[in-house]
Enzyme design. Sequence first.
Site, short mmCIF file in Angstrom:
data_model
loop_
_atom_site.label_atom_id
_atom_site.label_comp_id
_atom_site.label_asym_id
_atom_site.label_seq_id
_atom_site.Cartn_x
_atom_site.Cartn_y
_atom_site.Cartn_z
N ARG A 122 -10.45 -11.43 1.58
CA ARG A 122 -11.25 -12.53 1.02
C ARG A 122 -10.49 -13.85 1.08
O ARG A 122 -11.10 -14.92 1.18
CB ARG A 122 -11.66 -12.17 -0.42
CG ARG A 122 -10.51 -11.95 -1.35
CD ARG A 122 -10.88 -11.14 -2.59
NE ARG A 122 -10.96 -9.71 -2.33
CZ ARG A 122 -11.25 -8.80 -3.25
NH1 ARG A 122 -11.48 -9.17 -4.50
NH2 ARG A 122 -11.30 -7.53 -2.94
N LYS B 123 0.85 -1.20 0.00
CA LYS B 123 0.00 0.00 0.00
C LYS B 123 0.88 1.25 0.00
O LYS B 123 2.00 1.21 0.50
CB LYS B 123 -0.86 0.03 1.27
CG LYS B 123 -2.03 -0.93 1.27
CD LYS B 123 -2.87 -0.75 2.53
CE LYS B 123 -4.03 -1.73 2.56
NZ LYS B 123 -5.01 -1.54 1.48
N1 BES Z 1 -8.27 -3.65 4.17
C1 BES Z 1 -8.39 -3.24 2.82
C2 BES Z 1 -9.69 -2.46 2.56
C3 BES Z 1 -9.77 -1.10 3.18
C4 BES Z 1 -9.26 0.01 2.52
C5 BES Z 1 -10.39 -0.92 4.39
C6 BES Z 1 -9.35 1.26 3.10
C7 BES Z 1 -10.48 0.32 4.96
C8 BES Z 1 -9.95 1.42 4.31
C9 BES Z 1 -8.38 -4.46 1.91
O1 BES Z 1 -7.60 -5.51 2.34
C10 BES Z 1 -7.81 -3.99 0.60
O2 BES Z 1 -6.68 -3.63 0.58
N2 BES Z 1 -8.63 -4.02 -0.44
C11 BES Z 1 -8.21 -3.58 -1.70
C12 BES Z 1 -8.76 -4.56 -2.71
C13 BES Z 1 -8.18 -4.38 -4.09
C14 BES Z 1 -6.71 -4.74 -4.10
C15 BES Z 1 -8.95 -5.27 -5.04
C16 BES Z 1 -8.77 -2.18 -1.94
O3 BES Z 1 -9.88 -1.90 -1.47
O4 BES Z 1 -8.07 -1.38 -2.52
MN MN Z 2 -5.57 -5.31 1.75
#
Ligand code: BES
Ligand code: MN
Length: 495
Positions: free
Chosen positions: A351, A277
């Site tokens: 997931r 990230k």
């Molecule tokens: N934990 C995150 C989702 C999230 C993002 C929660 C911001 C709270 C605030 C999750 O694991 C994630 O990173 N999801 C990705 C999915 C994508 C790679 C398909 C996302 O939402 O960017």
């Molecule tokens: Mn994630």
Amino acid sequence: MKKIQFELNTKPQLNQFDTLIIPVFSEGQTISAAADFGINGLIEALDKQDDFKGKPAQTLMLHQVSQLACPRLLLVGMGELSKLTEKGYLSAIQAMAKTLENSGATRVLDTTHLATPKGQLQNWSLYQNSLILQRSFYDYNHESRGEHKPKNPHLAQLCFMAENNDSHQQAIQQGQATAIGMALTQDLANMPSNFCTPSYLADTAIQLGKQAGFKVTILERQQMIDMGMGSFMAVAQGTDTPPKMICIEYQGGSADQAPIALVGKGVTFDTGGISLKPGASMDEMKYDMGGAATVIGVFQALAELKPSINVVGVIPATENMPSGNAIKPGDVVRSLSGQTIEILNTDAEGRLILCDALTYAQQTYQPGLVIDIATLTGACIIALGNHVSGVLGNDQTLIEQLLASGRQTYDRCWQLPLGEEWDEQLKSNFADMANIGGREGGTITAAQFLARFTQEVKWAHLDIAGTAWQSGANKGASGRPVPMLVEFILQQARG
Ligand code: BES
Ligand code: MN
Ligand code: ZN
């Protein structure tokens, strides 16, 4: 957490209290309570002098009002009677709680529930008042994690001027138990990931189990590898911190009754893994175990309320880290269900851990219905903002029940669709499915992935990425969606 002693009494003796609370509408509309205590004239005078006009969420603490048999009078503005919404009512009660916090009020007589907003019953106001007042004790304190030095050291007893009957008592108990559950959820989610590890979550569940008589089982890394949880273990292979599968069983119903299963995402820190990230706000990913914290908070509330129903909690807990052992984009793994997954983005880890937990929960407990709760997608925040959780699932009746529980508690959720069109976005040339479906409809494709692991059971998914946490000046965990789930479970127990 210190508990307020709540009471109900239609004919309380004012001299037994040190504070009287009266709701005041703007435009001169009064409710009977003000007349009962002979303060209508005072309220009119304050209005004329422009000192207090009953504006929404305005409060005024008066001391030593002549002829009043108790030393404090707290006026709470409700705005115009005809315009009082649920949100307006809640803001007023929050302002009231804040004013009490900054006072020495200890034994309080409350009448604000008499200003119930249109479309709701007095039960609703009693529930909300007890929840908000009990919650006003919550204060995250890193030094005394878990033990709350109450923010309001004085408030001890609160009497609602209402009939003492079963339904009123139940409303108050539900509000108070929900607040206590939310405090635990908030503590866990606020706690930094160097303290709140998967082991810490497991220990919290074990502790709670000891106090409340829940059966708690913890699965360790090697056991889970041996069982074939290839998807969960793929995420966990990148961290030295031991992953855990935490299982909690509450038995309030008969032994043969199929339980409700709550499955909570427990990523104690989400760096994204090799699909790292960006740095901005990455600290907030300590709350990526908000689903897990919700499940534990709900069990805390069950410990208080003891409804006649069976509930199991299943929490896959791990960090998502980049490392020499971490999974890489393109890696293929086999889930506990036997289906294979091509991991195209290691940041779509929620997931990957949930799918094995969902399979495990079905195999182990044969639940009547499954609800998973997860901070799953940033897309959900874009779609719905921070005010409602996303809900998706394969059983419309279950979804309607969750929507209703959310409306009733003002911990709302909003349904998004599922369908074959979105499912096709998960196509992979190298496995049964990919773990991402592109940018479009990200919340839906994430749920579509989970749907492939819940085909034999009634299932709903709550995406709480936007609701479990507040950013900005009041940054921190919200304790949601504990209120909605507690209400849902109580409704199910009522049959
Ligand atoms: N934990 C995150 C989702 C999230 C993002 C929660 C911001 C709270 C605030 C999750 O694991 C994630 O990173 N999801 C990705 C999915 C994508 C790679 C398909 C996302 O939402 O960017
Ligand atoms: Mn994630
Ligand atoms: Zn995540």
